[in-house]
Design an enzyme around this catalytic site. Structure first.
Site, PDB file in Angstrom:
ATOM      1  N   LYS A  13      40.005  64.339  63.482  1.00 31.70           N
ATOM      2  CA  LYS A  13      40.736  65.295  63.342  1.00 31.70           C
ATOM      3  C   LYS A  13      42.196  64.898  63.043  1.00 31.70           C
ATOM      4  O   LYS A  13      42.721  65.588  62.090  1.00 31.70           O
ATOM      5  CB  LYS A  13      40.876  65.940  64.899  1.00 31.70           C
ATOM      6  CG  LYS A  13      39.903  66.372  65.689  1.00 31.70           C
ATOM      7  CD  LYS A  13      39.836  67.165  67.177  1.00 31.70           C
ATOM      8  CE  LYS A  13      40.538  66.018  68.015  1.00 31.70           C
ATOM      9  NZ  LYS A  13      39.531  65.128  68.231  1.00 31.70           N
ATOM     10  N   ARG A  88      42.017  73.001  73.502  1.00 30.45           N
ATOM     11  CA  ARG A  88      40.919  72.072  74.187  1.00 30.45           C
ATOM     12  C   ARG A  88      40.248  72.970  75.262  1.00 30.45           C
ATOM     13  O   ARG A  88      39.404  72.251  75.867  1.00 30.45           O
ATOM     14  CB  ARG A  88      41.696  70.881  74.933  1.00 30.45           C
ATOM     15  CG  ARG A  88      41.175  69.655  73.736  1.00 30.45           C
ATOM     16  CD  ARG A  88      41.893  68.628  74.489  1.00 30.45           C
ATOM     17  NE  ARG A  88      41.611  67.387  73.989  1.00 30.45           N
ATOM     18  CZ  ARG A  88      41.865  66.536  73.270  1.00 30.45           C
ATOM     19  NH1 ARG A  88      42.791  66.912  72.314  1.00 30.45           N
ATOM     20  NH2 ARG A  88      41.392  65.257  72.875  1.00 30.45           N
ATOM     21  N   ARG A 127      39.440  51.407  66.146  1.00 27.66           N
ATOM     22  CA  ARG A 127      40.677  52.182  65.572  1.00 27.66           C
ATOM     23  C   ARG A 127      41.940  51.376  65.853  1.00 27.66           C
ATOM     24  O   ARG A 127      42.102  50.847  66.946  1.00 27.66           O
ATOM     25  CB  ARG A 127      40.975  53.583  66.443  1.00 27.66           C
ATOM     26  CG  ARG A 127      42.252  54.086  65.993  1.00 27.66           C
ATOM     27  CD  ARG A 127      42.040  55.590  66.240  1.00 27.66           C
ATOM     28  NE  ARG A 127      42.114  55.943  67.597  1.00 27.66           N
ATOM     29  CZ  ARG A 127      41.665  57.084  68.211  1.00 27.66           C
ATOM     30  NH1 ARG A 127      41.795  58.427  67.442  1.00 27.66           N
ATOM     31  NH2 ARG A 127      41.672  57.223  69.375  1.00 27.66           N
ATOM     32  N   ARG A 159      45.103  52.267  70.970  1.00 27.82           N
ATOM     33  CA  ARG A 159      45.481  52.823  71.846  1.00 27.82           C
ATOM     34  C   ARG A 159      44.752  52.603  73.365  1.00 27.82           C
ATOM     35  O   ARG A 159      43.586  52.410  73.289  1.00 27.82           O
ATOM     36  CB  ARG A 159      44.934  54.426  71.333  1.00 27.82           C
ATOM     37  CG  ARG A 159      45.915  55.366  70.977  1.00 27.82           C
ATOM     38  CD  ARG A 159      45.270  56.551  70.165  1.00 27.82           C
ATOM     39  NE  ARG A 159      44.479  57.447  71.191  1.00 27.82           N
ATOM     40  CZ  ARG A 159      43.935  58.483  71.069  1.00 27.82           C
ATOM     41  NH1 ARG A 159      44.454  59.072  69.741  1.00 27.82           N
ATOM     42  NH2 ARG A 159      43.414  59.568  71.612  1.00 27.82           N
ATOM     43  N   ARG A 170      36.292  60.508  78.032  1.00 25.17           N
ATOM     44  CA  ARG A 170      36.873  61.605  77.007  1.00 25.17           C
ATOM     45  C   ARG A 170      35.662  62.128  76.521  1.00 25.17           C
ATOM     46  O   ARG A 170      35.778  63.446  76.123  1.00 25.17           O
ATOM     47  CB  ARG A 170      37.680  60.757  75.979  1.00 25.17           C
ATOM     48  CG  ARG A 170      38.895  60.242  76.471  1.00 25.17           C
ATOM     49  CD  ARG A 170      39.682  59.407  75.542  1.00 25.17           C
ATOM     50  NE  ARG A 170      39.907  59.667  74.174  1.00 25.17           N
ATOM     51  CZ  ARG A 170      40.043  58.841  73.308  1.00 25.17           C
ATOM     52  NH1 ARG A 170      39.817  57.635  73.612  1.00 25.17           N
ATOM     53  NH2 ARG A 170      40.080  59.485  71.942  1.00 25.17           N
TER      54      ARG A 170
HETATM   55  P1  AP5 Z   1      40.873  60.096  64.159  1.00 18.93           P
HETATM   56  O1  AP5 Z   1      41.403  60.704  62.894  1.00 18.93           O
HETATM   57  O2  AP5 Z   1      41.996  59.259  64.892  1.00 18.93           O
HETATM   58  O3  AP5 Z   1      40.019  60.868  65.224  1.00 18.93           O
HETATM   59  P2  AP5 Z   1      40.511  62.024  66.099  1.00 18.93           P
HETATM   60  O4  AP5 Z   1      39.442  63.095  65.891  1.00 18.93           O
HETATM   61  O5  AP5 Z   1      41.759  62.373  65.867  1.00 18.93           O
HETATM   62  O6  AP5 Z   1      40.327  61.245  67.398  1.00 18.93           O
HETATM   63  P3  AP5 Z   1      41.432  61.237  68.875  1.00 18.93           P
HETATM   64  O7  AP5 Z   1      40.919  59.988  69.580  1.00 18.93           O
HETATM   65  O8  AP5 Z   1      42.631  61.216  68.210  1.00 18.93           O
HETATM   66  O9  AP5 Z   1      40.983  62.398  69.473  1.00 18.93           O
HETATM   67  P4  AP5 Z   1      41.192  62.864  70.794  1.00 18.93           P
HETATM   68  O10 AP5 Z   1      40.807  64.254  70.849  1.00 18.93           O
HETATM   69  O11 AP5 Z   1      40.420  61.967  71.807  1.00 18.93           O
HETATM   70  O12 AP5 Z   1      42.767  62.441  71.192  1.00 18.93           O
HETATM   71  P5  AP5 Z   1      44.176  63.143  71.183  1.00 18.93           P
HETATM   72  O13 AP5 Z   1      45.115  62.206  70.670  1.00 18.93           O
HETATM   73  O14 AP5 Z   1      43.837  64.461  70.827  1.00 18.93           O
HETATM   74  O15 AP5 Z   1      39.615  58.840  63.864  1.00 18.93           O
HETATM   75  C1  AP5 Z   1      39.270  58.026  64.931  1.00 18.93           C
HETATM   76  C2  AP5 Z   1      38.892  56.478  64.141  1.00 18.93           C
HETATM   77  O16 AP5 Z   1      37.823  56.905  63.069  1.00 18.93           O
HETATM   78  C3  AP5 Z   1      39.947  55.862  63.175  1.00 18.93           C
HETATM   79  O17 AP5 Z   1      39.790  54.594  63.405  1.00 18.93           O
HETATM   80  C4  AP5 Z   1      39.895  56.503  61.722  1.00 18.93           C
HETATM   81  O18 AP5 Z   1      40.449  55.641  60.752  1.00 18.93           O
HETATM   82  C5  AP5 Z   1      38.220  56.465  61.776  1.00 18.93           C
HETATM   83  N1  AP5 Z   1      37.618  57.577  60.797  1.00 18.93           N
HETATM   84  C6  AP5 Z   1      38.028  58.885  61.206  1.00 18.93           C
HETATM   85  N2  AP5 Z   1      37.189  59.704  60.092  1.00 18.93           N
HETATM   86  C7  AP5 Z   1      36.355  58.736  59.704  1.00 18.93           C
HETATM   87  C8  AP5 Z   1      35.158  58.938  58.690  1.00 18.93           C
HETATM   88  N3  AP5 Z   1      35.242  60.097  58.175  1.00 18.93           N
HETATM   89  N4  AP5 Z   1      34.660  57.884  58.370  1.00 18.93           N
HETATM   90  C9  AP5 Z   1      34.775  56.623  58.928  1.00 18.93           C
HETATM   91  N5  AP5 Z   1      35.836  56.534  59.875  1.00 18.93           N
HETATM   92  C10 AP5 Z   1      36.647  57.345  60.296  1.00 18.93           C
HETATM   93  O19 AP5 Z   1      44.145  63.366  72.632  1.00 18.93           O
HETATM   94  C11 AP5 Z   1      44.466  62.250  73.565  1.00 18.93           C
HETATM   95  C12 AP5 Z   1      44.632  62.584  75.123  1.00 18.93           C
HETATM   96  O20 AP5 Z   1      45.773  63.674  75.268  1.00 18.93           O
HETATM   97  C13 AP5 Z   1      43.498  63.629  75.743  1.00 18.93           C
HETATM   98  O21 AP5 Z   1      42.437  62.638  76.073  1.00 18.93           O
HETATM   99  C14 AP5 Z   1      44.280  64.413  76.657  1.00 18.93           C
HETATM  100  O22 AP5 Z   1      44.103  63.410  77.913  1.00 18.93           O
HETATM  101  C15 AP5 Z   1      45.379  64.721  76.214  1.00 18.93           C
HETATM  102  N6  AP5 Z   1      45.449  65.915  75.376  1.00 18.93           N
HETATM  103  C16 AP5 Z   1      45.631  66.168  73.947  1.00 18.93           C
HETATM  104  N7  AP5 Z   1      45.634  67.463  73.721  1.00 18.93           N
HETATM  105  C17 AP5 Z   1      45.187  68.203  74.813  1.00 18.93           C
HETATM  106  C18 AP5 Z   1      45.291  69.420  74.954  1.00 18.93           C
HETATM  107  N8  AP5 Z   1      45.321  70.499  74.146  1.00 18.93           N
HETATM  108  N9  AP5 Z   1      44.855  69.857  76.260  1.00 18.93           N
HETATM  109  C19 AP5 Z   1      45.041  68.767  77.554  1.00 18.93           C
HETATM  110  N10 AP5 Z   1      45.092  67.377  77.208  1.00 18.93           N
HETATM  111  C20 AP5 Z   1      45.373  67.191  76.000  1.00 18.93           C
HETATM  112 MG    MG Z   2      43.691  62.278  66.906  1.00 17.38          MG
END
Ligand code: AP5
Ligand code: MG
Length: 215
Positions: A13, A88, A127, A159, A170
């Protein structure tokens, strides 16, 4: 253009939203990045959300919705935005509809990045992040200089919530609380599935093509 990036943790994402934001010239709004910046700066919001994030649980809905509502009032959101990691929960999705109604806007497209659990685990274990929000991967998307961000040269870090036990919770949180949004947006007619297992540039190209932009 108002867009949501939906998908499990590690589906890409953030990587996609960052590419699309550059091409489309609209802001990339990641609730996860906002929370992490607050944790890093030890703000009162950061202190409030840290335990939930470290455990792989969601931050309470009211808090999260308020942050997004405030962010969407900024002038840079006038011509559209890309939401990454929000909504979410069904409650957040319903609140977002109300916020958009108040701004006389609607969601144009919800990109559902489809990615199996095995791929997610492999991606998150390799990552490396920059505090600017860019993410890299040791093998699939390495930075030009090991350990440094291509954009600003800052040191990359792992992270806190990317350790194996937290990744498992997660993924579970995603299936229980976020996956129902696939049905919600599909009923609204705005959901578009995109294969999240292709390379990062190929995936970006497919999303742009889907919204009518040829590169
Ligand atoms: P990356 O692009 O970083 O993936 P991502 O989908 O953004 O993964 P996240 O871990 O950020 O998602 P998340 O939903 O768990 O975390 P968030 O920060 O939103 O890619 C991942 C890896 O793969 C990287 O190394 C990248 O280089 C590689 N990659 C990507 N695409 C690729 C491809 N096509 N091919 C090969 N490699 C690839 O949330 C974190 C925490 O915050 C949550 O757990 C929760 O506690 C809280 N939170 C955030 N938003 C909310 C909400 N709306 N409500 C409640 N709590 C929330
Ligand atoms: Mg992310």
């Amino acid at each position: 253009m108002q867009m949501i990036m939906l998908g499990p943790p590690g589906a890409g994402k953030g990587s996609q939203a960052s590419n699309l934001s550059e091409t489309l010239g609209i802001p990339h709004i990641s609730t996860g990045d906002i929370f992490r910046a607050n944790i890093k700066n030890e703000t009162s919001l950061g202190l409030q959300v840290k335990a939930n994030i470290d455990a792989g649980n969601l931050v309470p809905d009211e808090l999260t919705v308020q942050i997004v509502e405030d962010r969407l009032k900024n002038a840079d959101c006038q011509n559209g935005f890309i939401l990454d990691g929000f909504p979410r929960t069904l409650y957040q999705a319903e609140m977002l509809e109300k916020i958009l109604d108040r701004h006389q806007k609607k969601m144009d497209v919800v990109v559902n990045l489809v990615c199996p659990d095995e791929v997610i685990i492999q991606r998150l274990s390799g990552r490396r992040m920059c505090s600017c929000g860019r993410s890299y991967h040791l093998t699939s998307n390495p930075p030009r200089v090991p350990g440094k961000c291509d954009a600003d040269g800052l040191d990359l870090y792992i992270r806190e919530d990317d350790k194996a036990s937290t990744v498992r919770s997660r993924i579970e949180t995603y299936h229980n609380q976020t996956e129902p949004l696939v049905h919600f947006y599909s009923k609204e007619g705005v959901l578009r599935d995109i294969d999240g297992t292709l390379s990062i540039p190929e995936t970006t190209e497919r999303i742009l093509k889907m919204i009518g932009i040829e590169t």
